[in-house]
Design a protein around this motif. Structure first.
Motif, mmCIF file in Angstrom:
data_model
loop_
_atom_site.group_PDB
_atom_site.id
_atom_site.type_symbol
_atom_site.label_atom_id
_atom_site.label_comp_id
_atom_site.label_asym_id
_atom_site.label_seq_id
_atom_site.Cartn_x
_atom_site.Cartn_y
_atom_site.Cartn_z
ATOM 1 N N ASP A 17 70.225 114.099 64.931
ATOM 2 C CA ASP A 17 70.110 112.640 64.983
ATOM 3 C C ASP A 17 69.781 112.034 63.625
ATOM 4 O OD1 ASP A 17 70.776 112.413 67.567
ATOM 5 O OD2 ASP A 17 68.754 112.087 68.327
ATOM 6 N N THR B 22 72.241 109.379 61.682
ATOM 7 C CA THR B 22 71.689 108.060 61.371
ATOM 8 C C THR B 22 71.771 107.790 59.879
ATOM 9 O OG1 THR B 22 70.205 108.240 63.259
ATOM 10 C CG2 THR B 22 69.647 106.600 61.589
ATOM 11 N N ARG C 75 73.870 104.837 57.992
ATOM 12 C CA ARG C 75 73.219 103.883 57.070
ATOM 13 C C ARG C 75 73.977 103.794 55.750
ATOM 14 N NH1 ARG C 75 67.001 105.619 58.024
ATOM 15 N NH2 ARG C 75 66.745 104.564 60.024
ATOM 16 N N ARG D 232 81.551 106.330 63.796
ATOM 17 C CA ARG D 232 80.314 106.298 64.581
ATOM 18 C C ARG D 232 80.586 106.731 66.015
ATOM 19 N NH1 ARG D 232 77.147 102.169 67.595
ATOM 20 N NH2 ARG D 232 75.001 102.908 67.473
#
Length: 99
Positions: free
Chosen positions: A7, A11, A15, A53
């Motif tokens: 995770d 993430t 970003r 994503r």
């Protein structure tokens, strides 16, 4: 998020992708690219980022599902100890007990 080991990495990637979606058009504008071209670039990068994503999340769910299946034993399955190890079957060429 399910708190899995990947995770944080996903993430972080997302970003950076969002940052790039904002930075690339700004740099293009700085170097004199017409605003419409910079906006088109921003939209294209945002579309690619969104697709990535979705694919990353789908991959995470698939990996989590596989990990969960590995932890749960299969019901109704018996292990074979070797080839031809079937109950109650006679195999030709085998030895018989001597009297």
């Amino acid at each position: 998020m399910d708190g899995g080991p990947t995770d944080g990495g996903v993430t972080e990637v997302l970003r950076w992708a969002a940052f790039s979606c904002a930075l690339a058009p700004a740099v293009l504008l700085w170097y004199g690219t017409p605003p419409a071209d910079a906006a088109g670039t921003a939209l294209g990068l945002a579309a690619v980022t969104g697709a990535c994503r979705v694919l990353l999340r789908q991959s995470e769910r698939g990996a989590a599902r596989l990990r969960a299946e590995e932890r749960v034993p299969h019901r109704g399955r018996r292990r074979r100890t070797g080839t031809g190890a079937h109950r109650g079957h006679r195999h030709p060429g085998g030895t018989t007990p001597a009297d």
